[in-house]
Design a protein around this motif. Structure first.
Motif, short mmCIF file in Angstrom:
data_model
loop_
_atom_site.label_atom_id
_atom_site.label_comp_id
_atom_site.label_asym_id
_atom_site.label_seq_id
_atom_site.Cartn_x
_atom_site.Cartn_y
_atom_site.Cartn_z
N LYS A 43 0.85 -1.20 0.00
CA LYS A 43 0.00 0.00 0.00
C LYS A 43 0.88 1.24 0.00
O LYS A 43 1.68 1.45 0.92
N ASP B 195 -2.64 10.10 3.87
CA ASP B 195 -4.04 9.71 4.02
C ASP B 195 -4.76 10.71 4.92
O ASP B 195 -4.69 10.63 6.15
N ASP C 244 1.46 6.20 5.77
CA ASP C 244 0.50 5.29 5.17
C ASP C 244 1.02 4.62 3.89
O ASP C 244 0.31 3.89 3.22
N GLU D 84 -9.52 3.78 2.02
CA GLU D 84 -8.95 3.89 0.67
C GLU D 84 -7.91 2.82 0.39
O GLU D 84 -7.65 2.49 -0.77
N THR E 76 -0.66 -0.57 5.88
CA THR E 76 -1.11 0.10 7.10
C THR E 76 -2.62 0.28 6.94
O THR E 76 -3.09 1.37 6.65
ZN ZN Z 1 -4.89 4.69 4.75
#
Ligand code: ZN
Ligand code: BES
Ligand code: MN
Length: 504
Positions: A269, A274, A292, A353, A378
């Protein structure tokens, strides 16, 4: 931090510091005995006096000791002379690392690796454990400090051995460990960089420069236009709320003689910031959402480590990278999008997301026909509540993969704990309007997030690592940890040696 080995006698090392172990009941390690002899019994007399007898990992520093070429002699309480358990060994090493850090020196020579460890075999494990601990204690992130501290930190640890045949074994272990340490440090540096510097474009540039400087790595970066062509509607629904262009990074390591046909795929990710999007997060501690992209950092760090260690298995890293911001064009709660897999998703919360970008990356990765696919993210605050900072959350559709990862985590001191993915939990992410909703309510948030991802990995042996609690530390010790690079690299190395895998 550099790692090296050297043949020689403990008393003759010209170094800022030599480290030696003293056991309980006043028993000196072999290295400490040699030092004791050369100092006319200074060590044994200090031990007799009662110094250094209480706790494992406790240290005693002796400066300018006559008969010893080193400027400092760092003695560590090493517990029983019959040997240390794995956790005792970690305590010994941690004690030494902490003391070394406080000395403000740049190099030292170690003999702790000669300690017998009862429940772990192999020199590499000991070298790995010592180097990881010392390097973590020495790590500093001062890329953005204008007046860099005069002391640039500890930068070289040398393992002392008795003869050249030991030295040969040691060189191989040092090379592996050095790859791991460099991978961890890259992951930490990337994650610690602020979001105005570490953008999706920055992650792509780092991947490109890794491929340029390592002959066994190649990389490819897809632009938003490419993502549109691939119909990555879930990923694009996140990136459209930001003015920074999203990047989709693929980085490949090619083994020289792979022991099996299929690659291991790592999906990280890469949300470089974020904010939550329209479902905006609260302001407190929001700076930490620069972390993030910890999953992406772990993938790039692992790829660097692997390119140095050169295990005989192909590895592919896939990184969907984007910001999550509340623009006029951002996705709104209730919006429905179509993912690359064709499945539709109702976005009930724009702050969920991570799963939106991962689902398209997982669907994309299916073309690689992976031996195993592991995503690192995360992903949920709920995982921090459940497991805190000590264990990464592990969810998987494959018991063998899951057990292998748990084993690698324990061995490398980078542990995970498995949570269930029972069918009952899937009900929570049903949607009246689309194939699924992107959130499943407050209960079991880590599990429902993984349930969502599992809908995109049905045809693969897949594991999900939720590193929300382990990727960085908050508070005065704020900083990235480099986790789970140690677990992933250990897993890849052991998989490369595993000849029992199907070769279909
Ligand atoms: Zn996030
Ligand atoms: N990046 C966060 C998860 C997170 C939060 C990690 C705090 C570490 C610390 C993720 O994108 C997120 O916002 N998740 C939501 C999911 C929720 C909306 C279902 C969360 O955990 O609150
Ligand atoms: Mn979020």
């Amino acid at each position: 931090m550099q790692i090296a080995s050297k043949v020689g006698s403990p008393s003759e090392q010209r170094t800022p510091c030599i480290i030696a172990v003293v056991h309980h009941k006043k028993v000196l390690s072999e290295a400490a005995q040699i030092l004791d002899k050369n100092t006319n019994g200074l060590i044994s007399s200090l031990i007799k006096r009662g110094d250094l007898i209480d706790e494992i990992g406790e240290t005693l520093l002796i400066n300018n000791c006559p008969g010893v070429a080193a400027s400092r002699l760092l003695l560590i309480n090493g517990g029983s002379s019959k040997g240390a358990t794995e956790s005792e060994f970690r305590k010994i090493v941690a004690g030494a690392a902490k003391r070394l850090k406080s000395l403000g020196i740049k190099t030292a020579i170690d003999t702790m690796h000669r300690t017998h460890v009862t429940d772990r075999n192999g020199l590499s494990w000991k070298i790995n454990t010592i180097a990881q601990e010392v390097s973590a204690a020495a790590y500093q992130f001062n890329e953005f400090k204008t007046s860099k501290s005069k002391n640039q930190g500890f930068n070289k640890l040398t393992f002392l051995v008795n003869d050249t045949s030991e030295g040969k074994k040691m060189n191989a272990a040092c090379k592996e460990t050095s790859g791991l340490i460099q991978g961890i440090d890259l992951a930490k540096n990337l994650a610690n960089r602020p979001a105005n510097i570490c953008t999706p474009t920055h992650l792509a540039e780092v991947s490109i420069s890794l491929a340029e400087s390592n002959d066994n790595l190649t990389t490819q970066v897809l632009e938003e236009l490419d993502m549109e062509k691939l119909k990555m509607g879930a990923l694009l629904s996140v990136s459209k709320g930001s003015r920074e262009p999203a990047k989709f990074i693929i980085i490949k390591y090619a083994a020289e003689n792979p022991s099996q046909a299929k690659p291991i795929v790592l999906v990280g990710k890469g949300v470089t910031f974020d904010s939550g999007g329209i479902s905006l997060k609260g302001g407190a501690g929001m700076d930490e959402m620069k972390y993030d992209m910890g999953g992406a950092a772990a993938v790039l760090g692992s790829m660097l480590a692997v390119s140095i260690i050169r295990p005989e298995i192909d590895v592919i890293g896939v990184i969907p990278a984007t910001e999550n911001l509340p623009d006029g064009n951002a996705s709104k709660p209730g919006d429905i999008v179509t993912s690359m897999s064709g499945q539709t998703i109702e976005i009930l919360n724009t702050d969920a997301e991570g799963r939106m970008i991962l689902c398209d990356a997982l669907a994309y990765a299916e073309q690689f026909d992976p031996e195993a696919i592991i995503d690192i993210a995360t992903l949920t605050g709920a995982c921090v509540v459940a497991l805190g900072e000590h264990a990464t959350g592990l969810l998987s559709n494959d018991d063998n993969l899951s057990n292998d990862l748990l084993t690698s985590g324990t061995r490398s001191g980078d542990r995970a704990w498995r949570l269930p993915l029972w069918p009952e939990y899937h009900k929570q992410i049903e949607s009246p309007f689309a194939d699924m909703a992107n959130v499943g309510g407050r209960a079991a948030g880590t599990i429902t997030a993984a349930c969502f991802l599992s809908k995109f990995t049905k045809n693969m042996a897949w594991a999900h690592l939720d590193i929300a609690g382990t990727a960085w530390k908050s508070g005065i010790q704020k900083g990235a940890t480099g986790r789970p690079v140690p677990m992933l690299v250990d897993y890849i190395q052991s998989k490369a040696l595993d000849k029992n895998c199907d070769e279909d």
